[in-house]
Design an enzyme around this catalytic site. Sequence first.
Site, PDB file in Angstrom:
ATOM      1  N   LYS A  49       0.814  -1.218   0.000  1.00 43.16           N
ATOM      2  CA  LYS A  49       0.000   0.000   0.000  1.00 43.16           C
ATOM      3  C   LYS A  49       0.849   1.270   0.000  1.00 43.16           C
ATOM      4  O   LYS A  49       0.378   2.328  -0.402  1.00 43.16           O
ATOM      5  CB  LYS A  49      -0.960   0.005   1.194  1.00 43.16           C
ATOM      6  CG  LYS A  49      -1.874  -1.215   1.267  1.00 43.16           C
ATOM      7  CD  LYS A  49      -2.556  -1.511  -0.047  1.00 43.16           C
ATOM      8  CE  LYS A  49      -3.474  -2.723  -0.047  1.00 43.16           C
ATOM      9  NZ  LYS A  49      -2.913  -4.005   0.345  1.00 43.16           N
ATOM     10  N   TYR A 263     -11.867 -15.024   3.263  1.00 44.44           N
ATOM     11  CA  TYR A 263     -10.942 -13.938   3.571  1.00 44.44           C
ATOM     12  C   TYR A 263     -10.526 -13.980   5.043  1.00 44.44           C
ATOM     13  O   TYR A 263     -11.381 -13.992   5.940  1.00 44.44           O
ATOM     14  CB  TYR A 263     -11.585 -12.578   3.269  1.00 44.44           C
ATOM     15  CG  TYR A 263     -10.685 -11.419   3.630  1.00 44.44           C
ATOM     16  CD1 TYR A 263      -9.803 -10.886   2.704  1.00 44.44           C
ATOM     17  CD2 TYR A 263     -10.692 -10.877   4.920  1.00 44.44           C
ATOM     18  CE1 TYR A 263      -8.957  -9.853   3.032  1.00 44.44           C
ATOM     19  CE2 TYR A 263      -9.836  -9.843   5.265  1.00 44.44           C
ATOM     20  CZ  TYR A 263      -8.975  -9.335   4.320  1.00 44.44           C
ATOM     21  OH  TYR A 263      -8.122  -8.314   4.652  1.00 44.44           O
ATOM     22  N   TYR A 289      -2.821 -12.604   2.909  1.00 46.63           N
ATOM     23  CA  TYR A 289      -2.525 -12.313   1.504  1.00 46.63           C
ATOM     24  C   TYR A 289      -1.321 -13.093   0.954  1.00 46.63           C
ATOM     25  O   TYR A 289      -1.468 -14.027   0.172  1.00 46.63           O
ATOM     26  CB  TYR A 289      -2.267 -10.809   1.313  1.00 46.63           C
ATOM     27  CG  TYR A 289      -3.448  -9.929   1.573  1.00 46.63           C
ATOM     28  CD1 TYR A 289      -4.366  -9.636   0.562  1.00 46.63           C
ATOM     29  CD2 TYR A 289      -3.655  -9.361   2.823  1.00 46.63           C
ATOM     30  CE1 TYR A 289      -5.451  -8.812   0.790  1.00 46.63           C
ATOM     31  CE2 TYR A 289      -4.744  -8.531   3.068  1.00 46.63           C
ATOM     32  CZ  TYR A 289      -5.635  -8.256   2.047  1.00 46.63           C
ATOM     33  OH  TYR A 289      -6.701  -7.446   2.278  1.00 46.63           O
TER      34      TYR A 289
END
Length: 339
Positions: A49, A263, A289
């Site tokens: 990010k 998730y 992830y």
Amino acid sequence: MNIARVPRIRLAHLPTPLEPMRRLSEALGGPNLWIKRDDCTGLATGGNKTRKLEFLMAEAVAQSADTVVTVGAYQSNHVRQTAAAAAKLGLACEVVLEHRVPHPDSDYLRSGNRFLNDLFLATTHEVETGGQPKERMKEVGEACRARGAVPYLIPGGGSNTTGALGYALCAQELLYQAAELDLRIDGVVHATGSAGTQAGLVAGLEALNSHVPVLGISIQRKNDEQLPKVRTLVDAMADRLEVRGGIDDTRVQVNDNYIGPGYGYSSEAMVEAIRMCAELEGLLLDPVYSGKGMAGLIDLCRRGHFKKDENIVFIHTGGSVSLFAYLETFRRDGAPAES
Ligand SMILES: *Cc1c(COP(=O)(O)O)cnc(C)c1O
């Protein structure tokens, strides 16, 4: 590809290293696996990010914002990096955290990214599972305006055409590094969620006339949702980067076989991938992830998806701080816990 004139604030340590994973490649019997260390972007333990935030925070500052507002899962890496960037730039930060993983234990609720958000003085708002986090973010933005602040809203994962510019630049960085190492890259693999990483990479490579295929390993959505999500942002990035003739469907590839129960939920393949990278490479992945992305890469290697002499680059998108939210999952004395 000319993004030199787009406002950008340097937040990341760049270029991130591109390194061989010799012992993992050997253990799998090929191909030659490489890792692009975007876990080492430097801001508050790093992650993907930060590249996006270089453009997003610059846009916030250009719009005279004094508060950034964003949204993410309870253990969001994006939220943590946004909170750190805001602290560094002297902006206030308000975040909406969605309880996307039900029944989490106390490590999940207190440690990892959640703990760091508090250190960066982010104001947190929580939304229960099945709630409306995006709507809540808009409300938080309105509340800021109502008290005279100037909010800048960042979508989940920082994935819009501004944030994804960070990964178009990463594509360029990767090609320079490969040229320096005289390395032919045959494929790029990474974990895909909000799609900005993949869209930026795909559009950036295309803009630079590179035909290296990019495969996104989905960590949340099945292909029927993830593919259109990536495709839409790829198209928008193709416009933004003025890629003539658009980008072919064959360039947008997603594999949804490694999501596991959902998730943020553990899977055996994720735990194995994290253990293998730790034991063979001294590398830290994350449970949500990069661990699932690597589980996908390992399985595809075992299935003979790649030729033995190919050079495949895994983009390490970061997130290892959330390992501390999953201590139970990695206990060796007994069965792994559910979350
Ligand atoms: C956000 C994130 C991703 C996914 O990137 P997107 O651009 O949202 O698809 C992958 N890995 C980690 C560690 C992340 O925090």
